[in-house]
Write a protein that holds these residues in place. Structure first.
Motif, PDB file in Angstrom:
ATOM      1  N   VAL A 178      21.373  -5.693 -12.377  1.00  0.00           N
ATOM      2  CA  VAL A 178      20.951  -4.377 -11.868  1.00  0.00           C
ATOM      3  C   VAL A 178      19.437  -4.348 -11.693  1.00  0.00           C
ATOM      4  N   GLN A 179      18.998  -3.733 -10.597  1.00  0.00           N
ATOM      5  CA  GLN A 179      17.567  -3.509 -10.373  1.00  0.00           C
ATOM      6  C   GLN A 179      17.364  -2.014 -10.158  1.00  0.00           C
ATOM      7  N   ARG A 180      16.433  -1.429 -10.944  1.00  0.00           N
ATOM      8  CA  ARG A 180      16.081  -0.015 -10.807  1.00  0.00           C
ATOM      9  C   ARG A 180      14.650   0.072 -10.302  1.00  0.00           C
ATOM     10  N   GLU A 181      14.430   0.942  -9.325  1.00  0.00           N
ATOM     11  CA  GLU A 181      13.081   1.164  -8.821  1.00  0.00           C
ATOM     12  C   GLU A 181      12.751   2.634  -8.980  1.00  0.00           C
ATOM     13  N   LEU A 182      11.603   2.893  -9.593  1.00  0.00           N
ATOM     14  CA  LEU A 182      11.166   4.268  -9.810  1.00  0.00           C
ATOM     15  C   LEU A 182       9.800   4.452  -9.161  1.00  0.00           C
ATOM     16  N   GLY A 183       9.765   5.319  -8.158  1.00  0.00           N
ATOM     17  CA  GLY A 183       8.525   5.562  -7.431  1.00  0.00           C
ATOM     18  C   GLY A 183       8.371   7.027  -7.097  1.00  0.00           C
ATOM     19  N   LYS A 184       7.420   7.307  -6.210  1.00  0.00           N
ATOM     20  CA  LYS A 184       7.141   8.695  -5.805  1.00  0.00           C
ATOM     21  C   LYS A 184       8.371   9.380  -5.230  1.00  0.00           C
ATOM     22  N   GLU A 185       9.194   8.611  -4.522  1.00  0.00           N
ATOM     23  CA  GLU A 185      10.357   9.204  -3.864  1.00  0.00           C
ATOM     24  C   GLU A 185      11.578   9.270  -4.767  1.00  0.00           C
ATOM     25  N   GLY A 186      11.433   8.953  -6.051  1.00  0.00           N
ATOM     26  CA  GLY A 186      12.548   9.043  -6.991  1.00  0.00           C
ATOM     27  C   GLY A 186      13.065   7.683  -7.396  1.00  0.00           C
ATOM     28  N   LYS A 187      14.292   7.679  -7.900  1.00  0.00           N
ATOM     29  CA  LYS A 187      14.880   6.452  -8.435  1.00  0.00           C
ATOM     30  C   LYS A 187      15.896   5.876  -7.453  1.00  0.00           C
ATOM     31  N   GLN A 188      15.864   4.554  -7.326  1.00  0.00           N
ATOM     32  CA  GLN A 188      16.850   3.834  -6.533  1.00  0.00           C
ATOM     33  C   GLN A 188      17.458   2.757  -7.429  1.00  0.00           C
ATOM     34  N   ILE A 189      18.758   2.597  -7.332  1.00  0.00           N
ATOM     35  CA  ILE A 189      19.434   1.587  -8.143  1.00  0.00           C
ATOM     36  C   ILE A 189      20.172   0.624  -7.207  1.00  0.00           C
ATOM     37  N   TYR A 190      20.017  -0.666  -7.488  1.00  0.00           N
ATOM     38  CA  TYR A 190      20.646  -1.719  -6.699  1.00  0.00           C
ATOM     39  C   TYR A 190      21.455  -2.621  -7.629  1.00  0.00           C
ATOM     40  N   ASP A 191      22.557  -3.161  -7.134  1.00  0.00           N
ATOM     41  CA  ASP A 191      23.187  -4.297  -7.788  1.00  0.00           C
ATOM     42  C   ASP A 191      22.399  -5.503  -7.310  1.00  0.00           C
ATOM     43  N   VAL A 218       0.811  -1.225   0.000  1.00  0.00           N
ATOM     44  CA  VAL A 218       0.000   0.000   0.000  1.00  0.00           C
ATOM     45  C   VAL A 218       0.842   1.270   0.000  1.00  0.00           C
ATOM     46  N   LEU A 219       2.050   1.224   0.510  1.00  0.00           N
ATOM     47  CA  LEU A 219       2.895   2.416   0.547  1.00  0.00           C
ATOM     48  C   LEU A 219       3.800   2.534  -0.679  1.00  0.00           C
ATOM     49  N   LEU A 220       3.837   1.503  -1.504  1.00  0.00           N
ATOM     50  CA  LEU A 220       4.708   1.520  -2.682  1.00  0.00           C
ATOM     51  C   LEU A 220       3.914   1.452  -3.979  1.00  0.00           C
ATOM     52  N   LYS A 221       2.630   1.809  -3.918  1.00  0.00           N
ATOM     53  CA  LYS A 221       1.789   1.801  -5.122  1.00  0.00           C
ATOM     54  C   LYS A 221       2.423   2.690  -6.181  1.00  0.00           C
ATOM     55  N   GLY A 222       2.474   2.187  -7.391  1.00  0.00           N
ATOM     56  CA  GLY A 222       3.027   2.978  -8.480  1.00  0.00           C
ATOM     57  C   GLY A 222       4.535   2.848  -8.636  1.00  0.00           C
ATOM     58  N   THR A 223       5.213   2.188  -7.697  1.00  0.00           N
ATOM     59  CA  THR A 223       6.655   1.989  -7.836  1.00  0.00           C
ATOM     60  C   THR A 223       6.904   0.869  -8.843  1.00  0.00           C
ATOM     61  N   LYS A 224       7.666   1.175  -9.879  1.00  0.00           N
ATOM     62  CA  LYS A 224       8.003   0.189 -10.908  1.00  0.00           C
ATOM     63  C   LYS A 224       9.414  -0.318 -10.676  1.00  0.00           C
ATOM     64  N   ILE A 225       9.595  -1.613 -10.852  1.00  0.00           N
ATOM     65  CA  ILE A 225      10.897  -2.252 -10.707  1.00  0.00           C
ATOM     66  C   ILE A 225      11.307  -2.763 -12.084  1.00  0.00           C
TER      67      ILE A 225
END
Length: 195
Positions: A119-132, A106-113
């Motif tokens: 590499v994993q990229r997550e784009l959500g309301k709080e911006g982009k996060q990148i992980y190995d 419920v708190l990550l609605k709209g976050t795309k992975i």
């Protein structure tokens, strides 16, 4: 404050978000359910959660006094507490190594992975996060924080989260259990493959 409850009446993971207010005596005096951030439907258990919260007393000098806060609680299928996939079931994890996903939180609605092999990229309301991302086995991987958009999260760069896929659902989703190397708690959630 306990944030996770293992129950029999959910298929995977459901959520209850509350707004709680702490009075001048540092006691939780009011608890309201935030309906649009709540997916769990068991009214009896939700009321038990409300009563549990109303019994919480913080230290007299607590900085939480005279303010209200949102907090989200997880209601997790009790079979997931110790569950792991069998060797035969693990073969199905291969399809989750790449693709486009979304959280069913419920708190990550709209976050795309967007996940590639390393590499994993997550784009959500709080911006982009990148992980190995490093796969340790068919159903276990480690995410290492590489780049964070939000300044308060920059301290996480280089830290790791170990994730185990513990169930595969019919709708191209999987249930995971995660443990970060920088905190004690274990997390649970559901991720759905959309491409």
């Amino acid at each position: 404050m306990k944030k996770k409850f293992f129950v029999e009446d959910v298929k995977s993971v459901e959520y209850v978000t509350v707004n709680f207010c702490v009075n001048n005596e540092a006691k939780i005096s009011e608890v309201t359910i935030v309906a649009d951030k709540t997916t769990y439907e068991n009214k009896y258990n939700i009321e038990q959660l409300r009563q549990y919260l109303l019994g919480i007393q913080y230290y007299p000098e607590s900085k939480l006094k005279n303010n209200c806060y949102d907090s989200t609680f997880e209601f997790i299928n009790s079979s997931y507490e110790k569950k792991s996939l069998t060797k035969d079931e693990s073969n199905a994890c291969e399809k989750f190594k790449t693709g486009v996903y979304e959280y069913k939180h419920v708190l990550l609605k709209g976050t795309k992975i967007k996940r590639k092999r390393k590499v994993q990229r997550e784009l959500g309301k709080e911006g982009k996060q990148i992980y190995d991302i490093k796969w340790l086995s068919d159903c276990t991987y480690v995410l290492t924080y590489k780049r964070m958009a939000e300044q308060p999260l920059k301290h996480l760069i280089g830290k790791e989260i170990q994730v185990e896929i513990i169930d595969i659902l019919e709708d191209q989703s999987y249930v995971y259990r995660s443990k970060a190397n920088f905190e004690e708690k274990t997390g649970y959630g559901v991720i759905k493959k959309i491409k």
